[in-house]
Design a protein around this motif. Structure first.
Motif, PDB file in Angstrom:
ATOM      1  N   ALA A 209       0.807  -1.219   0.000  1.00 24.56           N
ATOM      2  CA  ALA A 209       0.000   0.000   0.000  1.00 24.56           C
ATOM      3  C   ALA A 209       0.841   1.270   0.000  1.00 24.56           C
ATOM      4  O   ALA A 209       0.333   2.349  -0.326  1.00 24.56           O
ATOM      5  N   ASP A 210       2.121   1.163   0.345  1.00 24.06           N
ATOM      6  CA  ASP A 210       2.978   2.344   0.408  1.00 24.06           C
ATOM      7  C   ASP A 210       3.180   2.934  -0.989  1.00 24.06           C
ATOM      8  O   ASP A 210       3.235   2.216  -1.981  1.00 24.06           O
ATOM      9  N   SER A 211       3.333   4.253  -1.064  1.00 24.89           N
ATOM     10  CA  SER A 211       3.468   4.925  -2.363  1.00 24.89           C
ATOM     11  C   SER A 211       4.705   4.493  -3.132  1.00 24.89           C
ATOM     12  O   SER A 211       4.754   4.629  -4.355  1.00 24.89           O
ATOM     13  N   TYR A 212       5.709   3.960  -2.446  1.00 29.87           N
ATOM     14  CA  TYR A 212       6.894   3.445  -3.138  1.00 29.87           C
ATOM     15  C   TYR A 212       6.564   2.190  -3.943  1.00 29.87           C
ATOM     16  O   TYR A 212       7.253   1.869  -4.907  1.00 29.87           O
ATOM     17  N   PHE A 213       5.531   1.452  -3.539  1.00 30.61           N
ATOM     18  CA  PHE A 213       5.259   0.141  -4.130  1.00 30.61           C
ATOM     19  C   PHE A 213       3.910   0.029  -4.839  1.00 30.61           C
ATOM     20  O   PHE A 213       3.731  -0.869  -5.673  1.00 30.61           O
ATOM     21  N   CYS A 214       2.965   0.906  -4.513  1.00 27.02           N
ATOM     22  CA  CYS A 214       1.578   0.671  -4.929  1.00 27.02           C
ATOM     23  C   CYS A 214       1.360   0.744  -6.431  1.00 27.02           C
ATOM     24  O   CYS A 214       0.347   0.227  -6.931  1.00 27.02           O
ATOM     25  N   ASN A 215       2.274   1.362  -7.166  1.00 29.52           N
ATOM     26  CA  ASN A 215       2.090   1.479  -8.609  1.00 29.52           C
ATOM     27  C   ASN A 215       2.824   0.401  -9.402  1.00 29.52           C
ATOM     28  O   ASN A 215       2.820   0.437 -10.642  1.00 29.52           O
ATOM     29  N   ASP A 216       3.467  -0.532  -8.721  1.00 30.06           N
ATOM     30  CA  ASP A 216       4.199  -1.604  -9.391  1.00 30.06           C
ATOM     31  C   ASP A 216       3.637  -2.964  -8.976  1.00 30.06           C
ATOM     32  O   ASP A 216       2.925  -3.083  -7.970  1.00 30.06           O
ATOM     33  N   ASP A 217       3.974  -3.963  -9.740  1.00 35.21           N
ATOM     34  CA  ASP A 217       3.621  -5.354  -9.404  1.00 35.21           C
ATOM     35  C   ASP A 217       4.561  -5.796  -8.283  1.00 35.21           C
ATOM     36  O   ASP A 217       5.725  -6.122  -8.521  1.00 35.21           O
ATOM     37  N   THR A 218       4.065  -5.768  -7.050  1.00 35.31           N
ATOM     38  CA  THR A 218       4.897  -5.993  -5.874  1.00 35.31           C
ATOM     39  C   THR A 218       4.613  -7.358  -5.251  1.00 35.31           C
ATOM     40  O   THR A 218       3.451  -7.695  -4.991  1.00 35.31           O
ATOM     41  N   HIS A 219       5.672  -8.111  -5.011  1.00 33.70           N
ATOM     42  CA  HIS A 219       5.565  -9.419  -4.372  1.00 33.70           C
ATOM     43  C   HIS A 219       6.369  -9.380  -3.081  1.00 33.70           C
ATOM     44  O   HIS A 219       7.555  -9.041  -3.095  1.00 33.70           O
ATOM     45  N   VAL A 220       5.737  -9.710  -1.960  1.00 30.88           N
ATOM     46  CA  VAL A 220       6.408  -9.736  -0.667  1.00 30.88           C
ATOM     47  C   VAL A 220       6.659 -11.193  -0.291  1.00 30.88           C
ATOM     48  O   VAL A 220       5.733 -12.016  -0.296  1.00 30.88           O
ATOM     49  N   ILE A 221       7.927 -11.496   0.032  1.00 30.96           N
ATOM     50  CA  ILE A 221       8.349 -12.879   0.256  1.00 30.96           C
ATOM     51  C   ILE A 221       9.010 -12.986   1.627  1.00 30.96           C
ATOM     52  O   ILE A 221       9.891 -12.181   1.967  1.00 30.96           O
ATOM     53  N   LEU A 222       8.600 -13.962   2.406  1.00 32.70           N
ATOM     54  CA  LEU A 222       9.206 -14.205   3.716  1.00 32.70           C
ATOM     55  C   LEU A 222      10.518 -14.956   3.517  1.00 32.70           C
ATOM     56  O   LEU A 222      10.553 -16.015   2.886  1.00 32.70           O
ATOM     57  N   ALA A 223      11.607 -14.394   4.034  1.00 32.22           N
ATOM     58  CA  ALA A 223      12.940 -14.975   3.847  1.00 32.22           C
ATOM     59  C   ALA A 223      13.513 -15.410   5.190  1.00 32.22           C
ATOM     60  O   ALA A 223      13.114 -14.914   6.250  1.00 32.22           O
TER      61      ALA A 223
END
Length: 294
Positions: free
Chosen positions: A197-211
């Motif tokens: 949801a952050d403006s740095y990420f919301c306009n791109d295809d964002t995938h969050v991965i647990l490492a």
């Protein structure tokens, strides 16, 4: 010899120190970093508060972009030049106007968005459009680690550590691969939603991965490919390009140091890199530079 204070001593700040050390016309006289327990670094005094900086000509603001305006404005009003690598593209004009007023009030100069994108890539895009006035420019970043995006991801509640990778998919479209570790008790779904949801990420295809281990993934390499296809005069099918593969913080900090040099050759106000004469970025007399490079 211009006196430089480095504000923020993370990756960019440390590389900025190295870049100033090899510059023939600058010297580091102070470092501002509240997280350092040392009182000196290589003999340079370290303070925790920007109000306690040593007398200087310019401050390199090596801090997250969202902290830059509040740090820069009081320094500029005191007559201290500032250079930053502010990277929130949509806010740069407003940031520039605010800092320009402060710089003029203090009779000094600010250079904002002085990294490689925005920054030197912005200059390349201006040149490509001058070469091909009609057409389309595509900027493809990476693959590589985005420092600004990683900082933002780490700031999200529940994140212990994070690394954001930028993966180009072509024609200026990017995928963000955000690897995170969680603080104890944090909920992955909640954290992932906040990052996206952050403006740095919301306009791109964002995938969050647990490492399991962010440090095992860390690589500061990055790169860019800029292409423009268009028309010169009435001649169609012209195509020009620029590409590079770089160490992200090393190049960012070097550009900031070069822009600090250029700052002292401008009238008071705040500038972005396309507004700076390229020759002002280099040390030495203009005649020698022109004979050597033109």
């Amino acid at each position: 010899m211009k006196k430089v204070v480095i504000v923020g001593y993370g990756n960019i700040g440390q590389y900025a120190h190295k870049a100033v050390d090899v510059a023939p016309d600058m010297e580091v006289v102070g470092i501002v970093e509240p997280n350092l327990s040392e009182k000196t670094v290589d003999g340079i005094p370290v303070v925790a508060n920007i109000a306690d900086i040593a007398p200087c000509d310019v401050a390199l603001l090596c801090t997250p972009s969202r902290s830059v305006p509040d740090l820069a404005e009081p320094l500029l009003r005191k007559g201290i030049a500032t250079v930053d690598s502010y990277d929130i593209h949509n806010d740069i004009f407003e940031q520039q106007q605010r800092m320009s007023a402060a710089a003029k009030a203090g009779g000094t100069v600010a250079v904002t968005a002085a990294g490689w994108d925005p920054g030197t890539d912005s200059v390349i895009r201006v040149l490509l459009e001058a070469m091909l006035p009609k057409g389309i420019t595509y900027t493809d970043f990476g693959p590589g680690m985005s420092m600004g995006h990683s900082v933002v991801a780490r700031s999200v509640a529940g994140v212990a550590d994070a690394l954001s990778m930028t993966i180009p998919t072509g024609t200026g479209v990017h995928r963000r691969m955000v690897y995170i570790t969680l603080e104890v008790g944090a909920d992955f779904a909640t954290v992932a939603a906040a990052i996206k949801a952050d403006s740095y990420f919301c306009n791109d295809d964002t995938h969050v991965i647990l490492a399991e281990d962010i440090d095992a993934l860390r690589d500061m390499g990055h790169g860019v490919r800029i292409e423009r296809k268009g028309v010169s005069g009435d001649t169609h099918n012209q195509k020009v390009g620029f590409d590079m593969s770089i160490n992200n913080p090393a190049l960012t900090s070097q550009i900031m140091v070069s822009c600090a040099r250029a700052a002292f050759r401008q009238v008071p106000g705040c500038y972005t890199m396309p507004e700076l004469p390229p020759i002002d970025l280099l040390p030495g007399e203009r005649e020698g530079i022109i004979r050597r490079l033109v």
